[in-house]
Design a protein around this motif. Structure first.
Motif, PDB file in Angstrom:
ATOM      1  N   ALA A  81     107.460 107.622  60.568  1.00  0.00           N
ATOM      2  CA  ALA A  81     107.393 106.760  59.384  1.00  0.00           C
ATOM      3  C   ALA A  81     106.462 105.582  59.618  1.00  0.00           C
ATOM      4  CB  ALA A  81     108.791 106.277  59.015  1.00  0.00           C
ATOM      5  N   ALA A  82     106.467 105.050  60.835  1.00  0.00           N
ATOM      6  CA  ALA A  82     105.609 103.901  61.156  1.00  0.00           C
ATOM      7  C   ALA A  82     104.153 104.289  61.279  1.00  0.00           C
ATOM      8  CB  ALA A  82     106.087 103.260  62.461  1.00  0.00           C
ATOM      9  N   GLY A  83     103.860 105.593  61.424  1.00  0.00           N
ATOM     10  CA  GLY A  83     102.483 106.042  61.575  1.00  0.00           C
ATOM     11  C   GLY A  83     102.094 106.360  63.000  1.00  0.00           C
ATOM     12  N   CYS A  84     103.076 106.420  63.902  1.00  0.00           N
ATOM     13  CA  CYS A  84     102.797 106.742  65.287  1.00  0.00           C
ATOM     14  C   CYS A  84     102.646 108.253  65.473  1.00  0.00           C
ATOM     15  CB  CYS A  84     103.933 106.248  66.188  1.00  0.00           C
ATOM     16  SG  CYS A  84     104.138 104.455  66.202  1.00  0.00           S
ATOM     17  N   THR A  85     102.066 108.645  66.586  1.00  0.00           N
ATOM     18  CA  THR A  85     102.089 110.028  67.035  1.00  0.00           C
ATOM     19  C   THR A  85     103.012 110.098  68.238  1.00  0.00           C
ATOM     20  OG1 THR A  85     100.125 109.710  68.411  1.00  0.00           O
ATOM     21  CG2 THR A  85      99.786 110.501  66.162  1.00  0.00           C
ATOM     22  N   VAL A  86     103.573 111.290  68.502  1.00  0.00           N
ATOM     23  CA  VAL A  86     104.717 111.364  69.412  1.00  0.00           C
ATOM     24  C   VAL A  86     104.588 112.536  70.369  1.00  0.00           C
ATOM     25  CG1 VAL A  86     107.236 111.549  69.558  1.00  0.00           C
ATOM     26  CG2 VAL A  86     106.190 110.354  67.611  1.00  0.00           C
ATOM     27  N   ILE A  87     104.967 112.288  71.630  1.00  0.00           N
ATOM     28  CA  ILE A  87     105.256 113.360  72.576  1.00  0.00           C
ATOM     29  C   ILE A  87     106.751 113.290  72.850  1.00  0.00           C
ATOM     30  CG2 ILE A  87     104.733 114.418  74.794  1.00  0.00           C
ATOM     31  CD1 ILE A  87     102.522 111.611  73.755  1.00  0.00           C
ATOM     32  N   LEU A  88     107.490 114.299  72.425  1.00  0.00           N
ATOM     33  CA  LEU A  88     108.935 114.348  72.577  1.00  0.00           C
ATOM     34  C   LEU A  88     109.275 115.259  73.745  1.00  0.00           C
ATOM     35  CD1 LEU A  88     111.870 113.865  71.558  1.00  0.00           C
ATOM     36  CD2 LEU A  88     111.526 115.809  69.997  1.00  0.00           C
ATOM     37  N   LYS A  89     109.969 114.728  74.739  1.00  0.00           N
ATOM     38  CA  LYS A  89     110.368 115.528  75.892  1.00  0.00           C
ATOM     39  C   LYS A  89     111.852 115.835  75.814  1.00  0.00           C
ATOM     40  CE  LYS A  89     110.429 115.859  80.913  1.00  0.00           C
ATOM     41  NZ  LYS A  89     111.876 116.234  80.958  1.00  0.00           N
ATOM     42  N   ALA A  90     112.175 117.136  75.814  1.00  0.00           N
ATOM     43  CA  ALA A  90     113.564 117.581  75.753  1.00  0.00           C
ATOM     44  C   ALA A  90     114.288 117.290  77.066  1.00  0.00           C
ATOM     45  CB  ALA A  90     113.606 119.081  75.450  1.00  0.00           C
ATOM     46  N   ALA A  91     115.601 117.181  76.989  1.00  0.00           N
ATOM     47  CA  ALA A  91     116.415 117.067  78.196  1.00  0.00           C
ATOM     48  C   ALA A  91     116.459 118.416  78.907  1.00  0.00           C
ATOM     49  CB  ALA A  91     117.830 116.626  77.830  1.00  0.00           C
ATOM     50  N   PRO A  92     116.367 118.443  80.241  1.00  0.00           N
ATOM     51  CA  PRO A  92     116.370 119.722  80.955  1.00  0.00           C
ATOM     52  C   PRO A  92     117.612 120.566  80.732  1.00  0.00           C
ATOM     53  CG  PRO A  92     115.598 117.950  82.388  1.00  0.00           C
ATOM     54  CD  PRO A  92     116.103 117.304  81.134  1.00  0.00           C
ATOM     55  N   ASP A  93     118.759 119.931  80.432  1.00  0.00           N
ATOM     56  CA  ASP A  93     119.990 120.693  80.211  1.00  0.00           C
ATOM     57  C   ASP A  93     120.075 121.304  78.820  1.00  0.00           C
ATOM     58  OD1 ASP A  93     121.535 120.488  82.684  1.00  0.00           O
ATOM     59  OD2 ASP A  93     121.581 118.340  82.272  1.00  0.00           O
ATOM     60  N   THR A  94     119.313 120.769  77.865  1.00  0.00           N
ATOM     61  CA  THR A  94     119.390 121.270  76.486  1.00  0.00           C
ATOM     62  C   THR A  94     118.000 121.415  75.876  1.00  0.00           C
ATOM     63  OG1 THR A  94     119.735 118.985  75.706  1.00  0.00           O
ATOM     64  CG2 THR A  94     121.708 120.327  76.058  1.00  0.00           C
ATOM     65  N   PRO A  95     117.126 122.203  76.489  1.00  0.00           N
ATOM     66  CA  PRO A  95     115.746 122.281  75.992  1.00  0.00           C
ATOM     67  C   PRO A  95     115.589 123.095  74.721  1.00  0.00           C
ATOM     68  CG  PRO A  95     116.046 123.813  77.810  1.00  0.00           C
ATOM     69  CD  PRO A  95     117.307 122.999  77.724  1.00  0.00           C
ATOM     70  N   LEU A  96     116.416 124.129  74.536  1.00  0.00           N
ATOM     71  CA  LEU A  96     116.180 125.067  73.437  1.00  0.00           C
ATOM     72  C   LEU A  96     116.353 124.412  72.077  1.00  0.00           C
ATOM     73  CD1 LEU A  96     117.979 128.236  74.888  1.00  0.00           C
ATOM     74  CD2 LEU A  96     115.573 127.548  75.118  1.00  0.00           C
ATOM     75  N   VAL A  97     117.331 123.526  71.956  1.00  0.00           N
ATOM     76  CA  VAL A  97     117.571 122.835  70.685  1.00  0.00           C
ATOM     77  C   VAL A  97     116.348 122.016  70.288  1.00  0.00           C
ATOM     78  CG1 VAL A  97     118.944 121.044  69.570  1.00  0.00           C
ATOM     79  CG2 VAL A  97     120.076 122.776  70.963  1.00  0.00           C
ATOM     80  N   THR A  98     115.786 121.279  71.237  1.00  0.00           N
ATOM     81  CA  THR A  98     114.648 120.418  70.930  1.00  0.00           C
ATOM     82  C   THR A  98     113.387 121.226  70.692  1.00  0.00           C
ATOM     83  OG1 THR A  98     115.694 118.708  72.277  1.00  0.00           O
ATOM     84  CG2 THR A  98     113.383 118.385  71.713  1.00  0.00           C
ATOM     85  N   LEU A  99     113.221 122.320  71.438  1.00  0.00           N
ATOM     86  CA  LEU A  99     112.082 123.198  71.180  1.00  0.00           C
ATOM     87  C   LEU A  99     112.166 123.813  69.792  1.00  0.00           C
ATOM     88  CD1 LEU A  99     111.846 125.004  74.640  1.00  0.00           C
ATOM     89  CD2 LEU A  99     110.279 123.270  73.745  1.00  0.00           C
TER      90      LEU A  99
END
Length: 500
Positions: free
Chosen positions: A186-204
């Protein structure tokens, strides 16, 4: 939603395994040279395999985010950002069943939690920021000022902070991801989102949703998964990253803050907690005991804001302990798919061993184990655990357990209760039960970022969330959450002489 075509890559044990989800880098869904398994915590069985990102993958993601910020109109095109956030919200609603089931399988979330902070509430964060962007004022007029005989008009414009590295924990992956991603976009930023190693599939899966169902331009959102800590180090030290937002443990937060200091990045930290619930002598003890017991075992105690210390008047100690013990006996734990299950598993065997070790050390140090303290399987279950005779300065009263363990501490009077509650390096949350005016006056003396009075629930997309002291820096959600991802630029122009 539909997964991308399955790829076969080498896993950490050297065997070739199918990748069940892919990373999102520069608009493309990609695998990695290696993979690692994600386990179902309710069974201990492998749920699927995720790409194990390399340093090269992280550097590619940062470069893509940098280009998208510097070379596209994403940071200035408000209408595009609103449209994309609305598309993301619609996609999350449309694919709720699929993503909800994945959250249950990978995180151990029960149906009740999916209806709350594990899925439905986080989805509404996206809607909140899409709507906020339609009304929020991105400029502030400061009026005219006379300086050295000349009149000058000044105003402030709010701009995007830049490239954001967002690193999340495992316990509420949808909430943590969207509470960072939505306001940053919303602010206009670009993002690199890193998933937690224990729960990667949800974030992917969130990354796949963005790639397949929104108009978010390539590079604006990048989603990584991986077990290599060096990947996180790239995100916190790379000079092309302008801001880091992290949710996790306080020790890790300290290291991230130190690493980011070399390039003077903006750092937002949502860290641990050791919050206290205070029961006053004029409280409804049954209500207080019900709240304290059932909130403590929510998501098996894997919540940073849970009130894991219960402060009770010494003369009513035994009565309140008995009520908590009875409530713990009613907690149904087991298969998180079962609608009757209240408490699911801990995330891993490692986490369960950590919790059990802290309980055993507490008993060895003099605490009394009233109930619980047992490992149950299959899966990583730990019974609701109640400890009394707890020294306020002991490990179990000072360190975050992140499990279904409640430590009861007796106090002498109101001042003593406030002193014990504030006797912590943390300051995330708290609760109090008693007469409203007295309870509110005491709550204002306790240094935490959020507070519940007589069961009041503060948690919603429009309410800022964050902590004092070593519970973190900055706020998520609400208008404050947007402002964390904005810079302020002050302008001034001379006013023509005939306008003076």
């Amino acid at each position: 939603m539909g997964s991308p075509e399955t790829a076969t890559i080498e896993s950490a044990d050297g065997a070739e395994r199918p990748v069940d989800r892919r990373m999102l880098i520069d608009g493309g869904l990609v695998a990695a040279a290696r993979s690692f398994p994600s386990l179902n915590p309710a069974t201990g069985e492998v749920l699927g395999y995720a790409p194990d990102a390399t340093i090269y993958d992280a550097e590619r993601a940062v470069a893509a985010a940098r280009r998208a910020f510097d070379e596209t109109d994403w940071s200035t095109n408000v209408d595009l950002r609103i449209r994309c956030l609305e598309q993301l919200h619609s996609a999350l609603v449309e694919h709720r069943d699929e993503l909800g089931q994945l959250t249950t399988d990978e995180v151990g979330a029960t149906p009740a939690l999916l209806a709350g902070a594990q899925y439905d509430q986080p989805v509404e964060i996206v809607r909140f920021y899409a709507d906020l962007l339609k009304t929020v004022d991105l400029t502030e007029d400061l009026g005219n000022i006379e300086i050295r005989g000349g009149l000058h008009h000044r105003w402030v414009e709010k701009e995007a902070a830049g490239v954001v590295a967002a690193i999340i924990a495992y316990n509420y992956p949808n909430q943590l991801a969207l509470a960072k991603l939505a306001p940053a976009l919303a602010a206009g930023c670009t993002v690199i989102l890193k998933a937690a190693p224990d729960t990667p599939l949800v974030t992917l899966a969130l990354g796949e949703l963005i790639a397949n169902h929104t108009d978010i331009p390539a590079g604006v959102v990048n989603v990584l998964s991986g077990a290599d800590p060096e990947v996180g180090a790239v995100l916190t030290t790379n000079a092309d990253v302008d801001a880091v937002t992290f949710t996790g443990s306080t020790p890790t937060g300290r290291r991230i803050m130190a690493a980011a200091s070399d390039t003077l990045k903006r750092v937002f930290l949502e860290l641990g907690g050791k919050s206290a619930a205070i029961v006053l002598d004029d409280a409804d003890f049954k209500t207080a005991a019900t709240f304290s017991a059932f909130s403590m075992v929510t998501h098996a105690g894997q919540g940073c804001a849970l009130t894991s210390r219960l402060l009770v008047p010494r003369k009513h100690h035994d009565e309140i302990v008995e009520l908590i013990k009875t409530n713990f006996s009613f907690v149904r734990y087991g298969d998180p798919n079962d609608p009757k299950t209240y408490m699911g598993p801990l995330i891993s065997e490692k986490q369960r061993d950590k919790v059990d070790g802290m309980v055993q050390r507490a008993v060895a140090a003099g605490a009394t184990l009233v109930t619980g303290g047992e490992k149950k399987g299959p899966g990583y279950f730990y019974t609701p655990t109640l400890l009394t005779n707890v020294d306020p300065d002991s490990e179990i009263a000072q360190e975050e357990v992140f499990g279904p363990v409640l430590a009861v501490i007796a106090y002498e009077d109101d001042d003593d209760a406030v002193r014990i509650a504030n006797n912590s390096i943390y300051g995330l949350s708290g609760a109090i039960f008693g007469g409203q005016d007295r309870a509110l006056a005491m709550a204002r003396r306790i240094r935490t970022g959020t507070f519940s009075i007589n069961g009041g629930n503060y948690f919603s997309p429009d309410a800022p969330f964050g902590g004092y002291k070593q519970s973190g820096i900055g706020r998520e959600m609400g208008v404050a959450g947007l402002e964390e991802f904005q810079e302020r630029k002050t302008f001034a122009v001379p006013v023509a002489g005939d306008d003076k």
